[in-house]
Design an enzyme around this catalytic site. Sequence first.
Site, PDB file in Angstrom:
ATOM      1  N   ARG A  54      -8.367 -10.326  -0.296  1.00  0.00           N
ATOM      2  CA  ARG A  54      -9.091  -9.051  -0.496  1.00  0.00           C
ATOM      3  C   ARG A  54      -9.187  -8.223   0.792  1.00  0.00           C
ATOM      4  O   ARG A  54     -10.192  -7.563   1.045  1.00  0.00           O
ATOM      5  CB  ARG A  54     -10.508  -9.291  -1.020  1.00  0.00           C
ATOM      6  CG  ARG A  54     -10.580  -9.846  -2.419  1.00  0.00           C
ATOM      7  CD  ARG A  54      -9.992  -8.882  -3.445  1.00  0.00           C
ATOM      8  NE  ARG A  54     -10.263  -9.332  -4.796  1.00  0.00           N
ATOM      9  CZ  ARG A  54      -9.541 -10.241  -5.445  1.00  0.00           C
ATOM     10  NH1 ARG A  54      -8.477 -10.783  -4.868  1.00  0.00           N
ATOM     11  NH2 ARG A  54      -9.851 -10.578  -6.676  1.00  0.00           N
TER      12      ARG A  54
ATOM     13  N   SER B 257     -15.643  -7.432  -9.168  1.00  0.00           N
ATOM     14  CA  SER B 257     -16.369  -8.400  -8.333  1.00  0.00           C
ATOM     15  C   SER B 257     -17.095  -7.663  -7.220  1.00  0.00           C
ATOM     16  O   SER B 257     -16.468  -6.930  -6.460  1.00  0.00           O
ATOM     17  CB  SER B 257     -15.399  -9.380  -7.692  1.00  0.00           C
ATOM     18  OG  SER B 257     -14.724 -10.105  -8.673  1.00  0.00           O
TER      19      SER B 257
ATOM     20  N   GLU C 145     -17.704  -7.250  -1.511  1.00  0.00           N
ATOM     21  CA  GLU C 145     -16.277  -6.971  -1.626  1.00  0.00           C
ATOM     22  C   GLU C 145     -16.043  -5.474  -1.839  1.00  0.00           C
ATOM     23  O   GLU C 145     -15.020  -4.936  -1.435  1.00  0.00           O
ATOM     24  CB  GLU C 145     -15.693  -7.786  -2.796  1.00  0.00           C
ATOM     25  CG  GLU C 145     -14.182  -7.820  -2.857  1.00  0.00           C
ATOM     26  CD  GLU C 145     -13.612  -6.953  -3.957  1.00  0.00           C
ATOM     27  OE1 GLU C 145     -12.555  -6.360  -3.726  1.00  0.00           O
ATOM     28  OE2 GLU C 145     -14.224  -6.843  -5.028  1.00  0.00           O
TER      29      GLU C 145
END
Length: 320
Positions: free
Chosen positions: A145, A219, A316
């Site tokens: 990520r 997320s 995130e």
Amino acid sequence: MAEWFGTCASPEEWAESLHVAADKKMPVFILGGGSNILFTRNVEGLVLQNTLPGISVVKEEEELYHVKAGGGVNWHSFVMHCVQNGYAGVENLSLIPGSVGAGPMQNIGAYGVELKDVFHSLTALHRKTGEIKTFTLSECEFDYRSSIFKTHARDEFVILEVTFLLRKTPVFNTSYGAIEQELEKMGVKDLSLRAVSDAVIQIRRSKLPDPVQIGNAGSFFKNPSIPSVLFSRLKAEYPEIPGYPSTQEGFVKTAAGWLIEQCGWKGYRKNDFGVHKNQALVLVNYGHATGEEIYSLSGEIIESVKEKFGIELEREVNVY
Ligand code: EPU
């Protein structure tokens, strides 16, 4: 809410808009698809969205297609185009919200595949100098990520076009348990790009809220990598804690969704904000919650996970 909003559909339009904004000393905020950002305040100045279009095969090798897509192309439309035309490699990444240009920023990933696995190169416009630079795989510094565009080159470039390496003969990746189960449920005997894509779409629909219906940014936290010693200690106390290999030696990756659920947050709702009932990693806005409320909820979640497990979750999503 933005003061000014515009779209750019070509490198020339980007160069021109950035030049005008710099002339007027107007701050510029660059938006991809907007699906991985939490706004906690109004945006000052000019918001520019990348709408650069186009998908084409720019080169063919014996086993590979080099497929180039404009940064403004919707990610899922790109995946569908690949599935329909037999370009293999992105089928596991079906239904991820956002745009092609935003994909490399955070190295999007799902069901055992990450963007970096199918990446060839990209072109990006340097916001200050107007120079167009090509980034190869290693230059993007992809990680879980993350990429150079989220770390030390943050806010420096606009991703114009991305070229992917896609296979003519698929190598299916169904190792992620849920895919196998879903394919079986669907009665699939012969694997195909379409079947794998459909299975992923089914799983995502059953777990993740559709951002068109319930506001969410996927997320909200990263899955944390924790020292193996801490993992073993937790495993002794909570035998069902998920553990996956980490890219860092001496570390184990665990599931933030599991940690959050254990703290009792799954399905939590207050006024119009809460935690999704099927996936505790996703924070949701049922209608009129503010970005600040969602942000403050994320802070409470971080606190409680830290208190119970000694693990500090990292957000995130991009917070503005
Ligand atoms: N789990 C729980 N409770 C929950 C959620 C998950 O116990 O509420 C457990 C599951 O039972 C499973 C484990 O956690 O054992 C992992 O769950 P899942 O397979 O749903 O995946 P995830 O780790 O929660 C990651 C990505 C998703 C991606 C899926 C599938 C991150 C931060 N998230 O979620 O990506 O779709 O794997 O590959 O890595 C996104 O980035 O926005 C995103 C949705």
